[in-house]
Motif scaffolding. Sequence first.
Motif, PDB file in Angstrom:
ATOM      1  N   LEU A 144      -8.561  -7.275  -8.376  1.00 26.90           N
ATOM      2  CA  LEU A 144      -9.646  -7.616  -7.449  1.00 26.90           C
ATOM      3  C   LEU A 144     -10.011  -6.428  -6.581  1.00 26.90           C
ATOM      4  O   LEU A 144     -11.157  -6.272  -6.158  1.00 26.90           O
ATOM      5  CB  LEU A 144      -9.233  -8.814  -6.591  1.00 26.90           C
ATOM      6  CG  LEU A 144      -8.942 -10.108  -7.377  1.00 26.90           C
ATOM      7  CD1 LEU A 144      -8.467 -11.207  -6.434  1.00 26.90           C
ATOM      8  CD2 LEU A 144     -10.179 -10.558  -8.150  1.00 26.90           C
ATOM      9  N   ASN A 145      -9.007  -5.614  -6.284  1.00 26.59           N
ATOM     10  CA  ASN A 145      -9.207  -4.304  -5.671  1.00 26.59           C
ATOM     11  C   ASN A 145      -7.938  -3.509  -5.960  1.00 26.59           C
ATOM     12  O   ASN A 145      -7.092  -3.948  -6.733  1.00 26.59           O
ATOM     13  CB  ASN A 145      -9.535  -4.395  -4.166  1.00 26.59           C
ATOM     14  CG  ASN A 145      -8.430  -5.080  -3.370  1.00 26.59           C
ATOM     15  OD1 ASN A 145      -7.245  -4.826  -3.564  1.00 26.59           O
ATOM     16  ND2 ASN A 145      -8.829  -5.963  -2.448  1.00 26.59           N
ATOM     17  N   ALA A 146      -7.775  -2.351  -5.354  1.00 20.79           N
ATOM     18  CA  ALA A 146      -6.644  -1.479  -5.681  1.00 20.79           C
ATOM     19  C   ALA A 146      -5.292  -2.118  -5.419  1.00 20.79           C
ATOM     20  O   ALA A 146      -4.301  -1.778  -6.077  1.00 20.79           O
ATOM     21  CB  ALA A 146      -6.759  -0.169  -4.904  1.00 20.79           C
ATOM     22  N   HIS A 147      -5.236  -3.083  -4.488  1.00 20.28           N
ATOM     23  CA  HIS A 147      -3.954  -3.668  -4.109  1.00 20.28           C
ATOM     24  C   HIS A 147      -3.954  -5.193  -4.172  1.00 20.28           C
ATOM     25  O   HIS A 147      -3.158  -5.851  -3.498  1.00 20.28           O
ATOM     26  CB  HIS A 147      -3.564  -3.196  -2.698  1.00 20.28           C
ATOM     27  CG  HIS A 147      -3.330  -1.723  -2.612  1.00 20.28           C
ATOM     28  ND1 HIS A 147      -4.320  -0.842  -2.215  1.00 20.28           N
ATOM     29  CD2 HIS A 147      -2.237  -0.971  -2.908  1.00 20.28           C
ATOM     30  CE1 HIS A 147      -3.839   0.390  -2.251  1.00 20.28           C
ATOM     31  NE2 HIS A 147      -2.592   0.340  -2.671  1.00 20.28           N
ATOM     32  N   LYS A 200       0.813  -1.205   0.000  1.00 23.31           N
ATOM     33  CA  LYS A 200       0.000   0.000   0.000  1.00 23.31           C
ATOM     34  C   LYS A 200       0.848   1.257   0.000  1.00 23.31           C
ATOM     35  O   LYS A 200       0.357   2.351  -0.271  1.00 23.31           O
ATOM     36  CB  LYS A 200      -0.961  -0.015   1.192  1.00 23.31           C
ATOM     37  CG  LYS A 200      -1.998  -1.127   1.078  1.00 23.31           C
ATOM     38  CD  LYS A 200      -3.022  -1.083   2.199  1.00 23.31           C
ATOM     39  CE  LYS A 200      -4.054  -2.197   1.999  1.00 23.31           C
ATOM     40  NZ  LYS A 200      -5.082  -2.223   3.083  1.00 23.31           N
ATOM     41  N   ASP A 201       2.159   1.102   0.312  1.00 18.81           N
ATOM     42  CA  ASP A 201       3.051   2.258   0.280  1.00 18.81           C
ATOM     43  C   ASP A 201       3.862   2.322  -1.018  1.00 18.81           C
ATOM     44  O   ASP A 201       4.778   3.136  -1.146  1.00 18.81           O
ATOM     45  CB  ASP A 201       4.002   2.254   1.485  1.00 18.81           C
ATOM     46  CG  ASP A 201       4.826   0.977   1.597  1.00 18.81           C
ATOM     47  OD1 ASP A 201       4.522   0.005   0.869  1.00 18.81           O
ATOM     48  OD2 ASP A 201       5.767   0.949   2.408  1.00 18.81           O
ATOM     49  N   VAL A 208       0.738   3.161  -6.610  1.00 24.97           N
ATOM     50  CA  VAL A 208       0.820   2.115  -7.628  1.00 24.97           C
ATOM     51  C   VAL A 208      -0.302   1.127  -7.326  1.00 24.97           C
ATOM     52  O   VAL A 208      -0.387   0.605  -6.214  1.00 24.97           O
ATOM     53  CB  VAL A 208       2.178   1.392  -7.583  1.00 24.97           C
ATOM     54  CG1 VAL A 208       2.202   0.234  -8.584  1.00 24.97           C
ATOM     55  CG2 VAL A 208       3.306   2.368  -7.882  1.00 24.97           C
ATOM     56  N   THR A 209      -1.144   0.883  -8.295  1.00 23.53           N
ATOM     57  CA  THR A 209      -2.311   0.035  -8.065  1.00 23.53           C
ATOM     58  C   THR A 209      -2.292  -1.212  -8.941  1.00 23.53           C
ATOM     59  O   THR A 209      -1.547  -1.310  -9.916  1.00 23.53           O
ATOM     60  CB  THR A 209      -3.614   0.814  -8.357  1.00 23.53           C
ATOM     61  OG1 THR A 209      -3.686   1.082  -9.774  1.00 23.53           O
ATOM     62  CG2 THR A 209      -3.656   2.125  -7.581  1.00 23.53           C
ATOM     63  N   ALA A 210      -3.164  -2.142  -8.586  1.00 24.67           N
ATOM     64  CA  ALA A 210      -3.306  -3.357  -9.382  1.00 24.67           C
ATOM     65  C   ALA A 210      -3.739  -3.016 -10.802  1.00 24.67           C
ATOM     66  O   ALA A 210      -3.341  -3.679 -11.763  1.00 24.67           O
ATOM     67  CB  ALA A 210      -4.317  -4.296  -8.716  1.00 24.67           C
TER      68      ALA A 210
END
Length: 545
Positions: free
Chosen positions: A166-169, A105-106, A115-117
Amino acid sequence: MNSNTKTLTVGAVASTLFMISSFPSLAANVPPNTPLAKQQVLVRGNDAEAATLDPMKAEGMAEMHILRDLFEGLVIQDKNGNVVPGVAYRWINEDNTTFTFYLRKDAQWSNGDPVTAQDFVYSLRRVVDPASASPNAWYLKLSSIKNAKAIIEGKKKPSKLGVIALNAHKLQFTLDKPVPYFIAMTGHTSMMPVPHKLVEKFGDKWAKPEHMISNGAYKLQKWVVNERVELERNPYYWNNDKTKINHVTYIPFEQQSTAVNRYRTGEVDITSDVPPQLATKLKKDMPNAYTVTPLLCTYYYAFNTKHKPFDNPKVRKALSYAIRRDVITNGITQVGNIPAYTFAHKDVAGFKAKQPAYAKLTQQQRIEKAKALLKDAGYDKQHPLTGTLLYNTSESNKAIAVAITSMWKKELGADITLENQEWKSYLSSRKQGQFDIMRASWCGDYNEASTFLSLFSSNNEQNYAFYANIKYDSALKKAQTATDKGERNHHYNYLESLLSRDMPIAPVYFYMQARLIRPTVGGFPLHNAEGKIYTKDLYIKSLSQ
């Protein structure tokens, strides 16, 4: 060369569910009581001028050295070449067909954005999109991500690629078939994330200094073509607190002697190579700087099987047999390279190729067979074989080419003309098949035999021998679907036997990498077989050290 540890980390997983959830943080590991220099600045010699800094387009080592500093994929490597977390801090493997990665998440871009999925989803779809014409699309097809092949062939839309956020991370891959070494494959430059907003806004110009943002330990500051690429520390990198080098410059050198001279004057801290003719002297004169490390690469000559008379296996075999490989490794390169008669590197994890029959002959026996083969093909010293040999500009490549063509002339009467080109022109010529014989090298993208042997499948865009054999394609497919190591190696040995029978390439040697490293540079990885050097893991010691 750490084959056992890499197999443990990367190899086939026996259980149906396998989770890796904790690793130590990686960055510069400075020993206690080591005084550091006030100026943490590093200058690295590079193999050539980088053709691009877009991960999707990068094909050569010159680009990849820089991209490892600028960008970070889901996984990276430690100093021993083991796969360790990058942007992903843990992952779950289900039956070698479904892989779920949990992103830090950092993790941030160099402008502070997360930085996201979805960044990874966008980047991977971009690689397989036919409109992108990525030279690395083959790699995603090789990784067996669901629908990658169909998308590359224009039969499905990029949105159908088997990777979803699947989600942001949380990122999930679905594969068409089990791939036990898939986690290691995600460390390739083509699977690094790119900033989709900038790509869509600036198109091909997004990777210029005035536009680029990156998610690695460094960000692009300046790029003076044919002179230098300058990177500065990325304060938003998730492990920035443990990074020591503040500024790194890459200088392209197509002549290694120039790099050595710049090292002597203090302008370069690490060379990418050394001139073969200076290896023995440099080892003697600079014992504290001269360093040799293993490298998972094979040096070879590719024959253009679409060009006459090199479409004749007898001609190709004759030329291969007549190469005195020990003369090349002991008399020219002089850095400990190992003569090669198979393509998969001798130290690739989990596979030791059976040697072909010609490897067991004496050199004189090979030459006699070469003369007979060439005569059967209609050539001898009275009716000489002619052609061209293409190589990219390099003192080492030139010395090897001169030696091998001299061997062919002396033993076979062959009259092969040398043609050298600078890196970008060479890339264009090999892609268009504008050569008869071509100098090439292949470095493993991950530590498993398929990274070598998949190169000569008929649909691999990196197959510059243009070799096509239905039996080869079939055996490769069986190898890639086999979860049993013994069965997989059986197929790999069959592939090697086909290469030695048809000889689309002539393996020359397995690499050892010699370079000069300034004694004040700490943290250099001496046991990473893939030669992956991350500047974030290095540091500059004080001169008093």
